[in-house]
Design an enzyme around this catalytic site. Structure first.
Site, PDB file in Angstrom:
ATOM      1  N   HIS A  21       6.386   4.097   4.505  1.00 31.64           N
ATOM      2  CA  HIS A  21       7.856   3.351   4.639  1.00 31.64           C
ATOM      3  C   HIS A  21       8.864   3.844   3.225  1.00 31.64           C
ATOM      4  CE1 HIS A  21      10.722   0.247   5.197  1.00 31.64           C
ATOM      5  NE2 HIS A  21      10.756   0.677   3.551  1.00 31.64           N
ATOM      6  N   GLU A  22       8.217   3.716   2.173  1.00 29.34           N
ATOM      7  CA  GLU A  22       9.505   3.885   0.840  1.00 29.34           C
ATOM      8  C   GLU A  22      10.074   5.231   0.769  1.00 29.34           C
ATOM      9  OE1 GLU A  22      10.476   1.666  -1.076  1.00 29.34           O
ATOM     10  OE2 GLU A  22       9.657   0.744   0.338  1.00 29.34           O
TER      11      GLU A  22
END
Length: 340
Positions: A21-22
Site C-alpha cells: 500500500h505505502e
C-alpha cells in the site's frame, strides 16, 4: 510455539500488505517529483532505519500500519529543511495528487488480483456461479422444492451472481429467518421459493441449515484464472460496500467488525488449512485495506481525494493547516475504533 508462529505470520501478512500500500504512494510521489522524507512500515518507535539519497527507510515497533511522509504535509518541517516549493505535494497538479493518493489502494487491488490469479493458475480456478449441486432429503431446501442444477438469481430481492453473494446475503439474513430464493431451473424457467432453515446444535453450538451445497467445480488455464481473479475481486468489493452500508444503516453492529486482534485470530485459523487459505486470506485483507482507504473519511486516502475534489469545486486549495487538523481528528477516531 504455535502462538509465536501465528504472531509471525500475522506480522508478515499485515506488514506485506502495508508495504504494498505505502509503496503505491511512494512510487507515485517519486514519479511526480515530490520529496519523500520517510518510507516506514509499522508505527511507533524506530527499530531500524537507513538513509537513502533523499528518503529515510524505516521499520517501526508496532507492525500495524505504516506511512509515506511527503513534503507538503507539514509546512513548518518543509521550511525548516528548506524543501523547494516545486517538490512539495501542493505544487503538483490535481491529477498527480490524485494518483499519489489513489495508488496505495490501487496497489492493494493489484496485489489481490495477482494472488488470486496465481492461486487459480496453480490449483485451478473455482467456478463461482451460484448453482446448487445437491440438496439433502428431508431438509428445508428439498422440502421447499429446490433441486440440483438450480441457479440462484436472487435472495430476498438481492441479485446474486457468485457463491460469495449467496453466502453474504444468507449471513445478513441471520438466524432462522425465512429466506426468499429466486432461481432459474435447468429448463430455463424462473421460480421463487421460501425456505426456513432448520435449527441444529453441533458440539454445543446452534446452527441453521438449509440442506444444500453450491457449485464446487474448477476450471484450469490462464483465461479461467484471470476470469476467477476478476470475479472474485468484484465479489469482495461488492461485499465490502454492502457491509459498510449495513453498518451505517444498522443492519450490522460494530461487534461484527474485527480489529488487529480479530485479524490475528483469523490468520491463526487460516494457517491450519495451509498455503491456499493463507493466499486467499491475504488477498481478502488486501482488498479490505484498499477499499477502506478509499472511503471519504478524514485521514484515509479517500478523505484526501475528497478534499482534492472540494478544492477543484472551490477553485482554490484548502489550507494545509485545515487539512492537517481534519486528518488528525480522523486518525484519532481510527485508532479509537481499532482499539474498540
Amino acid at each position: 510455539m504455535a502462538t509465536i508462529l501465528n504472531l509471525l505470520l500475522f506480522v508478515l501478512i499485515l506488514g506485506f500488505i502495508v508495504f504494498v500500500h505505502e509503496f503505491g504512494h511512494f512510487i507515485m510521489a517519486k514519479k511526480a517529483g515530490v520529496y519523500v522524507y520517510e518510507f516506514s512500515i509499522g508505527m511507533g518507535p524506530k527499530v531500524w532505519s537507513k538513509q537513502g539519497k533523499e528518503t529515510e527507510y524505516s521499520l517501526r515497533a508496532i507492525p500495524i500500519g505504516g506511512f509515506c511522509a511527503m513534503a507538503g504535509e507539514d509546512l513548518d518541517d518543509d521550511e525548516l529543511k528548506k524543501i523547494p516549493k516545486k517538490k512539495r505535494l501542493q505544487a503538483k497538479n490535481a491529477w498527480q495528487r490524485f494518483l499519489i493518493m489513489f495508488f496505495g489502494a490501487g496497489n492493494n487491488f493489484i496485489l489481490a488480483f495477482i494472488l488470486l490469479f496465481v492461486y487459480a493458475l496453480i490449483w485451478k480456478a473455482p467456478v463461482l456461479d451460484p448453482v446448487i449441486t445437491d440438496v439433502v432429503d428431508n431438509y428445508p431446501s428439498a422440502i421447499a422444492g429446490l433441486s440440483s442444477g438450480d441457479e440462484i438469481l436472487e435472495i430476498n430481492g438481492h441479485k446474486t451472481s457468485t457463491i460469495d453473494d449467496v453466502q453474504l446475503y444468507l449471513t445478513l439474513n441471520g438466524g432462522g429467518k425465512t429466506v426468499e430464493f429466486k432461481v432459474e431451473k435447468e429448463d430455463g424457467s424462473v421460480r421463487e421459493y421460501k425456505v426456513t432453515p432448520q435449527k441444529e446444535t453441533v458440539d454445543g453450538v446452534e446452527t441453521y441449515k438449509f440442506g444444500m451445497t453450491l457449485e464446487d467445480e474448477t476450471e484450469s488455464g490462464i483465461f479461467a484464472s484471470v476470469k476467477y481473479a476478476i470475479r472474485n475481486m468484484g465479489a469482495l468489493l461488492k461485499q465490502m460496500a454492502i457491509v459498510v452500508k449495513e453498518l451505517f444503516t444498522g443492519g450490522l453492529s460494530l461487534s461484527n467488525l474485527s480489529g488487529p486482534v480479530g485479524i490475528y485470530s483469523v490468520v491463526g485459523e487460516a494457517k491450519a488449512y495451509g498455503v491456499l487459505t493463507l493466499m486467499q486470506l491475504t488477498a481478502l485483507l488486501s482488498v479490505n485495506v484498499g477499499f477502506l482507504n478509499l472511503i471519504p473519511f478524514p485521514a484515509f486516502d479517500g478523505g484526501r481525494i475528497f478534499l482534492l475534489l472540494v478544492e477543484k469545486i472551490k477553485g482554490k486549495p484548502i489550507k494545509p493547516e485545515v487539512e492537517g487538523i481534519i486528518n488528525m481528528i480522523g486518525f484519532i477516531l481510527i485508532i479509537a475504533l481499532a482499539v474498540y
